[in-house]
Design an enzyme around this catalytic site. Structure first.
Site, PDB file in Angstrom:
ATOM      1  N   ILE A   1       0.952  -1.216  -0.024  1.00  0.00           N
ATOM      2  CA  ILE A   1       0.004   0.072  -0.109  1.00  0.00           C
ATOM      3  C   ILE A   1       0.957   1.477  -0.077  1.00  0.00           C
ATOM      4  CG2 ILE A   1      -1.677   1.267   1.565  1.00  0.00           C
ATOM      5  CD1 ILE A   1      -2.900  -1.313   2.212  1.00  0.00           C
TER       6      ILE A   1
ATOM      7  N   GLN B   1     -10.301  -8.483  15.038  1.00  0.00           N
ATOM      8  CA  GLN B   1     -10.122  -9.532  14.383  1.00  0.00           C
ATOM      9  C   GLN B   1      -9.609 -10.810  14.886  1.00  0.00           C
ATOM     10  OE1 GLN B   1     -10.623 -10.731  10.838  1.00  0.00           O
ATOM     11  NE2 GLN B   1      -9.754 -12.565  11.584  1.00  0.00           N
TER      12      GLN B   1
ATOM     13  N   TYR C   1      -2.687  -6.053  16.797  1.00  0.00           N
ATOM     14  CA  TYR C   1      -2.644  -5.404  15.887  1.00  0.00           C
ATOM     15  C   TYR C   1      -4.100  -4.593  15.819  1.00  0.00           C
ATOM     16  CZ  TYR C   1      -3.001  -4.380  10.445  1.00  0.00           C
ATOM     17  OH  TYR C   1      -2.880  -3.805   9.323  1.00  0.00           O
TER      18      TYR C   1
ATOM     19  N   PRO D   1      -8.351   0.858   5.672  1.00  0.00           N
ATOM     20  CA  PRO D   1      -8.253  -0.072   4.446  1.00  0.00           C
ATOM     21  C   PRO D   1      -8.944  -1.407   5.063  1.00  0.00           C
ATOM     22  CG  PRO D   1      -5.820   0.740   4.641  1.00  0.00           C
ATOM     23  CD  PRO D   1      -6.811   1.079   5.817  1.00  0.00           C
TER      24      PRO D   1
ATOM     25  N   TYR E   1      -9.296  -5.586   3.486  1.00  0.00           N
ATOM     26  CA  TYR E   1      -8.345  -6.753   2.804  1.00  0.00           C
ATOM     27  C   TYR E   1      -7.634  -6.115   1.474  1.00  0.00           C
ATOM     28  CZ  TYR E   1      -8.791  -9.472   6.971  1.00  0.00           C
ATOM     29  OH  TYR E   1      -8.597  -9.867   8.486  1.00  0.00           O
TER      30      TYR E   1
HETATM   31  N1  CAA Z   1     -13.759 -16.761  14.260  1.00  0.00           N
HETATM   32  C1  CAA Z   1     -13.760 -17.937  15.205  1.00  0.00           C
HETATM   33  N2  CAA Z   1     -13.332 -18.731  15.306  1.00  0.00           N
HETATM   34  C2  CAA Z   1     -12.038 -18.807  14.490  1.00  0.00           C
HETATM   35  C3  CAA Z   1     -11.676 -17.877  13.734  1.00  0.00           C
HETATM   36  C4  CAA Z   1     -12.807 -16.746  13.436  1.00  0.00           C
HETATM   37  N3  CAA Z   1     -12.440 -15.624  12.914  1.00  0.00           N
HETATM   38  N4  CAA Z   1     -10.473 -18.062  12.898  1.00  0.00           N
HETATM   39  C5  CAA Z   1     -10.217 -19.285  13.630  1.00  0.00           C
HETATM   40  N5  CAA Z   1     -11.041 -19.762  14.127  1.00  0.00           N
HETATM   41  C6  CAA Z   1     -10.959 -20.992  15.052  1.00  0.00           C
HETATM   42  C7  CAA Z   1     -10.697 -22.130  14.066  1.00  0.00           C
HETATM   43  O1  CAA Z   1     -11.879 -22.578  13.219  1.00  0.00           O
HETATM   44  C8  CAA Z   1     -10.227 -23.226  15.190  1.00  0.00           C
HETATM   45  O2  CAA Z   1     -11.290 -23.944  15.767  1.00  0.00           O
HETATM   46  P1  CAA Z   1     -11.316 -25.405  15.807  1.00  0.00           P
HETATM   47  O3  CAA Z   1      -9.847 -25.885  16.233  1.00  0.00           O
HETATM   48  O4  CAA Z   1     -12.305 -25.680  16.772  1.00  0.00           O
HETATM   49  O5  CAA Z   1     -11.386 -25.819  14.186  1.00  0.00           O
HETATM   50  C9  CAA Z   1      -9.676 -22.515  16.318  1.00  0.00           C
HETATM   51  O6  CAA Z   1      -9.934 -20.838  15.978  1.00  0.00           O
HETATM   52  C10 CAA Z   1      -7.893 -22.351  15.637  1.00  0.00           C
HETATM   53  O7  CAA Z   1      -7.587 -21.862  14.569  1.00  0.00           O
HETATM   54  P2  CAA Z   1      -6.597 -21.825  13.828  1.00  0.00           P
HETATM   55  O8  CAA Z   1      -6.025 -23.341  13.423  1.00  0.00           O
HETATM   56  O9  CAA Z   1      -6.635 -21.181  12.627  1.00  0.00           O
HETATM   57  O10 CAA Z   1      -5.398 -21.463  14.795  1.00  0.00           O
HETATM   58  P3  CAA Z   1      -3.975 -21.220  14.670  1.00  0.00           P
HETATM   59  O11 CAA Z   1      -3.420 -20.792  16.194  1.00  0.00           O
HETATM   60  O12 CAA Z   1      -3.162 -22.146  13.858  1.00  0.00           O
HETATM   61  O13 CAA Z   1      -4.196 -19.896  13.997  1.00  0.00           O
HETATM   62  C11 CAA Z   1      -4.460 -17.451  13.573  1.00  0.00           C
HETATM   63  C12 CAA Z   1      -4.760 -18.802  14.391  1.00  0.00           C
HETATM   64  C13 CAA Z   1      -3.133 -17.002  13.513  1.00  0.00           C
HETATM   65  C14 CAA Z   1      -5.434 -16.489  14.208  1.00  0.00           C
HETATM   66  C15 CAA Z   1      -5.102 -17.709  12.160  1.00  0.00           C
HETATM   67  O14 CAA Z   1      -6.331 -18.171  12.021  1.00  0.00           O
HETATM   68  C16 CAA Z   1      -4.807 -16.662  10.956  1.00  0.00           C
HETATM   69  O15 CAA Z   1      -3.797 -16.161  10.715  1.00  0.00           O
HETATM   70  N6  CAA Z   1      -6.039 -15.884  10.994  1.00  0.00           N
HETATM   71  C17 CAA Z   1      -5.997 -14.607  10.140  1.00  0.00           C
HETATM   72  C18 CAA Z   1      -6.025 -13.394  10.893  1.00  0.00           C
HETATM   73  C19 CAA Z   1      -5.952 -12.368  10.110  1.00  0.00           C
HETATM   74  O16 CAA Z   1      -7.070 -12.014   9.163  1.00  0.00           O
HETATM   75  N7  CAA Z   1      -5.046 -11.510   9.901  1.00  0.00           N
HETATM   76  C20 CAA Z   1      -5.302 -10.275   9.146  1.00  0.00           C
HETATM   77  C21 CAA Z   1      -3.920 -10.153   8.613  1.00  0.00           C
HETATM   78  S1  CAA Z   1      -3.948  -8.711   7.309  1.00  0.00           S
HETATM   79  C22 CAA Z   1      -4.115  -7.413   7.863  1.00  0.00           C
HETATM   80  O17 CAA Z   1      -4.134  -7.275   9.232  1.00  0.00           O
HETATM   81  C23 CAA Z   1      -4.235  -6.222   7.223  1.00  0.00           C
HETATM   82  C24 CAA Z   1      -5.300  -5.554   7.370  1.00  0.00           C
HETATM   83  O18 CAA Z   1      -5.467  -4.118   7.973  1.00  0.00           O
HETATM   84  C25 CAA Z   1      -6.658  -5.897   6.879  1.00  0.00           C
END
Ligand code: CAA
Length: 240
Positions: free
Chosen positions: A14, A141, A147, A177, A179
């Site tokens: 960005i 989130q 964050y 922003p 995603y």
């Molecule tokens: N809501 C509810 N439950 C969720 C969930 C959500 N959004 N995401 C994951 N879970 C649950 C999963 O279903 C899982 O449950 P089960 O074991 O019962 O199936 C449990 O939580 C664990 O999930 P993960 O296996 O994914 O856990 P992890 O420890 O391996 O990873 C995490 C967790 C690091 C948060 C990973 O899910 C992740 O990276 N998520 C994305 C986070 C995200 O959106 N980041 C944004 C980055 S970009 C940005 O930040 C720019 C911006 O400004 C927009």
């Protein structure tokens, strides 16, 4: 008008789009970066945008950089606080270091840079500050307490500083922003990202230039009545 603009984290993603767009608007642009020398050199060679390496989380490094810029190019008139990182993990797995790194880099940097340019902007009776927030600072989130707190903090910081800047012709706005198709978002696990995209009414990730367009809008010389605003650019994912 040729005004001096600094874009932090301005050499990739960005930030790169913001640097390029401000240059296209006739601004003299300096882009800061921290890690990726190759990307910075490539941008400088392609565009002539000046690149400078320093850590926005360090007040001392910011201070040295702002002094150098002042001596070589003059006072900064447009500041875009864009630099940011993620260290995503649920709170059980998140360490104190991951918390501090994100707060210092994403939010502490806004304090550092705004403090260092504010007096010059006051003296000039002109300034444009844009802080890049996030949809995740507005809505939260899963896996991002660090964050989301930093980005939410940016939104409050923006409104407070806007009140201080108004009588000196300094506007302070935030862009939130959604995603956007960048390295940061590509690092989200693919299955999680697919679910996120499915919730975006526009049906696609944002493009970096969608955000740069907003920055150009609020930094225009005649955008002098827009301050304290948060402009959401997220394809309708969160209407706030
Ligand atoms: N809501 C509810 N439950 C969720 C969930 C959500 N959004 N995401 C994951 N879970 C649950 C999963 O279903 C899982 O449950 P089960 O074991 O019962 O199936 C449990 O939580 C664990 O999930 P993960 O296996 O994914 O856990 P992890 O420890 O391996 O990873 C995490 C967790 C690091 C948060 C990973 O899910 C992740 O990276 N998520 C994305 C986070 C995200 O959106 N980041 C944004 C980055 S970009 C940005 O930040 C720019 C911006 O400004 C927009």
């Amino acid at each position: 008008m040729t005004r001096l603009a600094l874009v932090t984290g301005g050499t990739r993603g960005i930030g790169e789009a913001i640097s390029r767009r401000l240059q296209a608007e006739g601004r003299k642009v300096i882009a800061s970066y921290h890690g990726n020398d190759a990307a910075a050199q490539a941008l400088q060679s392609a565009t002539g945008i000046v690149v400078m390496k320093f850590d926005v989380a360090s007040f001392a490094e910011c201070e040295a950089a702002v002094k150098r810029i002042h001596a070589e190019y003059g006072p900064i008139e447009i500041l875009v606080n864009n630099a940011g990182i993620t260290r995503d993990a649920t709170i059980s797995k998140q360490t104190r270091e991951m918390w501090a790194e994100v707060i210092d880099t994403n939010l502490g940097s806004c304090f550092n840079m705004c403090k260092l340019v504010f007096d010059d902007m006051r003296a000039a009776k002109f300034g444009r500050i844009v802080n890049i927030g996030s949809i995740n600072g507005q809505a939260g989130q899963y896996g991002q307490v660090n964050y989301a707190a930093a980005k939410s903090g940016i939104h409050g910081f923006t409104k407070a500083l806007a009140q201080e800047g108004a009588r000196f012709g300094i506007t302070v706005n935030a862009i939130a922003p959604g995603y956007v198709d960048t390295d940061m978002v590509r690092a989200v696990p693919p299955d999680v990202l697919q679910k996120i995209i499915a919730r975006i009414p526009m049906g696609r990730l944002g493009r970096a230039d969608d955000i740069a367009r907003g920055v150009a809008f609020v930094t225009a010389d005649d955008a002098d009545f827009i301050t304290g605003s948060t402009i959401s650019i997220n394809g309708g994912q969160h209407m706030y």
